[in-house]
Design a protein around this motif. Structure first.
Motif, PDB file in Angstrom:
ATOM      1  N   SER A 140     -39.259 -45.077  45.487  1.00 48.90           N
ATOM      2  CA  SER A 140     -38.279 -43.996  45.402  1.00 48.90           C
ATOM      3  C   SER A 140     -38.449 -43.147  44.142  1.00 48.90           C
ATOM      4  CB  SER A 140     -36.860 -44.568  45.482  1.00 48.90           C
ATOM      5  OG  SER A 140     -35.901 -43.537  45.414  1.00 48.90           O
ATOM      6  N   PRO A 141     -38.496 -43.732  42.930  1.00 46.42           N
ATOM      7  CA  PRO A 141     -38.646 -42.893  41.738  1.00 46.42           C
ATOM      8  C   PRO A 141     -39.989 -42.171  41.666  1.00 46.42           C
ATOM      9  CG  PRO A 141     -37.779 -45.057  41.152  1.00 46.42           C
ATOM     10  CD  PRO A 141     -38.256 -45.146  42.564  1.00 46.42           C
ATOM     11  N   ILE A 142     -41.092 -42.866  41.973  1.00 49.29           N
ATOM     12  CA  ILE A 142     -42.387 -42.197  41.805  1.00 49.29           C
ATOM     13  C   ILE A 142     -42.623 -41.162  42.904  1.00 49.29           C
ATOM     14  CG2 ILE A 142     -43.367 -44.132  40.537  1.00 49.29           C
ATOM     15  CD1 ILE A 142     -44.965 -44.876  43.034  1.00 49.29           C
ATOM     16  N   SER A 143     -42.057 -41.377  44.085  1.00 52.02           N
ATOM     17  CA  SER A 143     -42.210 -40.387  45.148  1.00 52.02           C
ATOM     18  C   SER A 143     -41.486 -39.100  44.793  1.00 52.02           C
ATOM     19  CB  SER A 143     -41.690 -40.940  46.474  1.00 52.02           C
ATOM     20  OG  SER A 143     -42.484 -42.012  46.929  1.00 52.02           O
ATOM     21  N   LEU A 144     -40.287 -39.225  44.238  1.00 52.28           N
ATOM     22  CA  LEU A 144     -39.542 -38.035  43.835  1.00 52.28           C
ATOM     23  C   LEU A 144     -40.292 -37.255  42.768  1.00 52.28           C
ATOM     24  CD1 LEU A 144     -35.885 -39.415  43.718  1.00 52.28           C
ATOM     25  CD2 LEU A 144     -36.807 -37.691  45.293  1.00 52.28           C
ATOM     26  N   ALA A 145     -41.030 -37.956  41.910  1.00 55.53           N
ATOM     27  CA  ALA A 145     -41.791 -37.293  40.844  1.00 55.53           C
ATOM     28  C   ALA A 145     -43.191 -36.884  41.290  1.00 55.53           C
ATOM     29  CB  ALA A 145     -41.889 -38.225  39.634  1.00 55.53           C
ATOM     30  N   GLY A 146     -43.576 -37.236  42.512  1.00 57.03           N
ATOM     31  CA  GLY A 146     -44.907 -36.873  43.004  1.00 57.03           C
ATOM     32  C   GLY A 146     -46.032 -37.674  42.392  1.00 57.03           C
ATOM     33  N   ILE A 147     -45.736 -38.896  41.907  1.00 55.36           N
ATOM     34  CA  ILE A 147     -46.757 -39.737  41.267  1.00 55.36           C
ATOM     35  C   ILE A 147     -47.430 -40.605  42.318  1.00 55.36           C
ATOM     36  CG2 ILE A 147     -47.166 -41.576  39.592  1.00 55.36           C
ATOM     37  CD1 ILE A 147     -44.730 -40.537  38.042  1.00 55.36           C
ATOM     38  N   PRO A 148     -48.751 -40.547  42.457  1.00 55.38           N
ATOM     39  CA  PRO A 148     -49.428 -41.382  43.453  1.00 55.38           C
ATOM     40  C   PRO A 148     -49.505 -42.848  43.023  1.00 55.38           C
ATOM     41  CG  PRO A 148     -51.032 -40.092  42.230  1.00 55.38           C
ATOM     42  CD  PRO A 148     -49.684 -39.637  41.764  1.00 55.38           C
ATOM     43  N   TYR A 149     -49.485 -43.730  44.014  1.00 58.38           N
ATOM     44  CA  TYR A 149     -49.602 -45.179  43.808  1.00 58.38           C
ATOM     45  C   TYR A 149     -51.001 -45.566  44.259  1.00 58.38           C
ATOM     46  CZ  TYR A 149     -47.950 -50.087  43.881  1.00 58.38           C
ATOM     47  OH  TYR A 149     -47.751 -51.426  43.644  1.00 58.38           O
ATOM     48  N   LEU A 150     -51.919 -45.674  43.319  1.00 65.19           N
ATOM     49  CA  LEU A 150     -53.341 -45.823  43.616  1.00 65.19           C
ATOM     50  C   LEU A 150     -53.791 -47.270  43.445  1.00 65.19           C
ATOM     51  CD1 LEU A 150     -56.167 -44.670  44.205  1.00 65.19           C
ATOM     52  CD2 LEU A 150     -56.331 -44.034  41.786  1.00 65.19           C
ATOM     53  N   GLY A 151     -54.203 -47.881  44.535  1.00 58.74           N
ATOM     54  CA  GLY A 151     -54.783 -49.209  44.449  1.00 58.74           C
ATOM     55  C   GLY A 151     -53.787 -50.306  44.173  1.00 58.74           C
ATOM     56  N   GLY A 152     -52.631 -50.271  44.818  1.00 56.06           N
ATOM     57  CA  GLY A 152     -51.713 -51.396  44.730  1.00 56.06           C
ATOM     58  C   GLY A 152     -52.349 -52.648  45.330  1.00 56.06           C
TER      59      GLY A 152
END
Length: 475
Positions: A140-152
């Motif tokens: 939720s927080p990183i999506s709102l900021a447009g931050i990609p989640y790379l290689g979880g």
């Protein structure tokens, strides 16, 4: 399970003066340039180090549970720190300094959400090589900021459906499906021991899909258990009871409990004290064991399976090696074995830049995933050339299908909208390759393809796309 500590507020080291950067746009010319060039002859001439635009560092975050009573992954944050030191010693990432923030997400939603909010506050351009089961709290927080989640790490379903996620492996779903394929030739009945909760609710169907996709007809028994227990004797007894309908030499158990796997296998060995695990000398079923804890008389040895991340070389070593309960175990993973020469660069980085940090095990799936995730980040940042590096530009490069090579550790990775190999039901999946390993003579090595069994590598795509078969394997 107790709640882990709040995110670590680490103090960054004083940064050395930045190395000469590519893409520095202000270049001195004329007589002054000649004079300055003479002064700077030792460091090179033509661009002043740090001159021109004062570019900010490339800030990223890596989080993982570090000190919880459940599964911990300290090697992932430690590997991120070692990568930071290595890449900055060589001039930075894409000519820019790399700044890595680490956070203890505590395997708890409040702490995980705080890690995500910190990434937003610090203007991270990506969250890289991280582990969390708290998908709602982190996305939720990183999506709102447009931050990609790379290689979880690939522990949650959300990582393979959320448009903000860019996984580098097929996650636990691919491993469970691959485990089915690996056990198919040997097992008429498989007890799947997995964590309670929604994370593993689809695993029985995936295991069955893998079994049947490989030509097996084995039944799957679902046994969700609490994590962070020190004694699984009651559940171990249930496994033996539930496997009883299968022929003696065709009984298997697949244990995917993360750090709790060792506790379960110890309990299972006590329930079947004379060799209730392993393959023994009689093929898949193993040798006859002594009296089981269920009072059922003689209990045949049971073939043990697991996934990388639940079984590691360190666990095999401390459990007795070739004479321990994991000898003969079938283990599925995402990447080549740690002995493969394609890991040579990672191992050199660990040796030279981890400063003896024993949290970093080169054979650990979390460490390996973090290495591959940072390799992908580096390729993406380099593709931006002299342009700005922000969460937006990194995400744009990922979305347009920039191809990422990992030196053969994975297939070429790409996450663009036109990515032809996107998996039905898991649309963010860019890599369905799996490896089949086994514990042989106390070593976790590539499986030997024999008979109808899979070879050392496989592909979980077909099993991942199989329709659920109904009950999830529960009886």
């Amino acid at each position: 399970m107790t709640t882990g500590p709040l995110p670590l507020r680490t103090r960054l080291r004083p940064r050395p003066a930045p190395a000469p950067r590519r893409g520095v746009r202000a270049v001195f010319r004329g007589p002054l340039a000649g004079a300055l060039c003479g002064l700077l002859l030792a460091s090179g001439c033509g661009v002043l180090p740090g001159g021109g635009d004062d570019e900010p560092p490339v800030t990223v975050m890596t989080w993982a549970p570090l000190r919880t009573t459940g599964t911990n992954a300290p090697g992932m944050t430690a590997m991120a720190r070692a990568y930071e030191r290595w890449v900055n010693a060589g001039g930075g990432i894409g000519g820019r300094e790399l700044r890595v923030l680490v956070c203890d997400e505590g395997n708890e939603s409040v702490a995980a959400a705080e890690c995500a909010r910190r990434a937003v506050r610090e203007k991270a351009v990506a969250v890289v090589g991280s582990y969390s089961e708290q998908d709602a709290a982190i996305f939720s927080p990183i999506s709102l900021a447009g931050i990609p989640y790379l290689g979880g790490y690939g522990i949650t379903h959300e990582e393979f459906v959320n448009p903000d996620s860019y996984p580098v492996n097929g996650g636990l779903p691919a491993l469970i499906a691959a485990q089915g394929a690996q056990l198919a030739p040997d097992c008429d009945r498989v007890a799947l021991v997995r964590p309670e909760g929604v994370t593993g609710d689809t695993w029985p169907d995936l295991l069955r899909a893998g079994l049947r996709g490989a030509g097996g007809k084995g039944e799957v028994v679902d046994l969700p258990v609490p994590v962070a227990s020190s004694d699984y004797t009651p559940q171990a007894g249930q496994v033996l009871d539930r496997l009883a309908p299968a022929p003696a030499a065709r009984r298997c158990v697949s244990v995917a409990l993360g750090d709790s796997t060792a506790a379960f296998v110890d309990s299972f060995r006590r329930v079947a004290p004379s060799g209730g695990t392993g393959t023994g000398d009689t093929g898949a079923g193993g040798t006859e064991a002594g009296t089981g804890g269920t009072g059922a008389g003689t209990t045949p040895a049971v073939r043990v399976g697991s996934v990388l991340g639940s079984v590691s070389q360190r666990l095999v070593d401390r459990s007795g090696g070739a004479s321990g309960p994991y000898e003969g175990a079938a283990v599925t993973g995402w990447y080549p074995p740690a002995s493969d020469p394609r890991w040579a660069t990672m191992k050199k980085v660990i040796t030279r830049h981890a400063f003896g940090d024993n949290a970093i095990d080169p054979a650990d799936a979390g460490v390996q995933t973090t290495w591959i995730a940072y390799t992908a980040l580096r390729r993406i940042v380099e593709s931006l050339g002299e342009g700005p590096v922000t969460a937006r530009t990194v995400r744009d490069a990922l979305d347009k299908g920039t191809k990422v090579s990992t030196g053969g550790l994975t297939p070429t990775l790409s996450w663009g909208d036109d990515y032809a190999r996107s998996v039905i039901g898991y649309p963010r999946t860019a890599n369905t390759r799996v490896t089949h390993l086994e514990v042989r003579d106390g070593q976790l090595v590539a499986a030997q393809g024999t008979g109808d069994g899979p070879g050392a590598t496989g592909d979980a795509r077909e099993a991942l796309e199989s329709e659920p078969t109904g009950s999830g394997g529960r009886e």
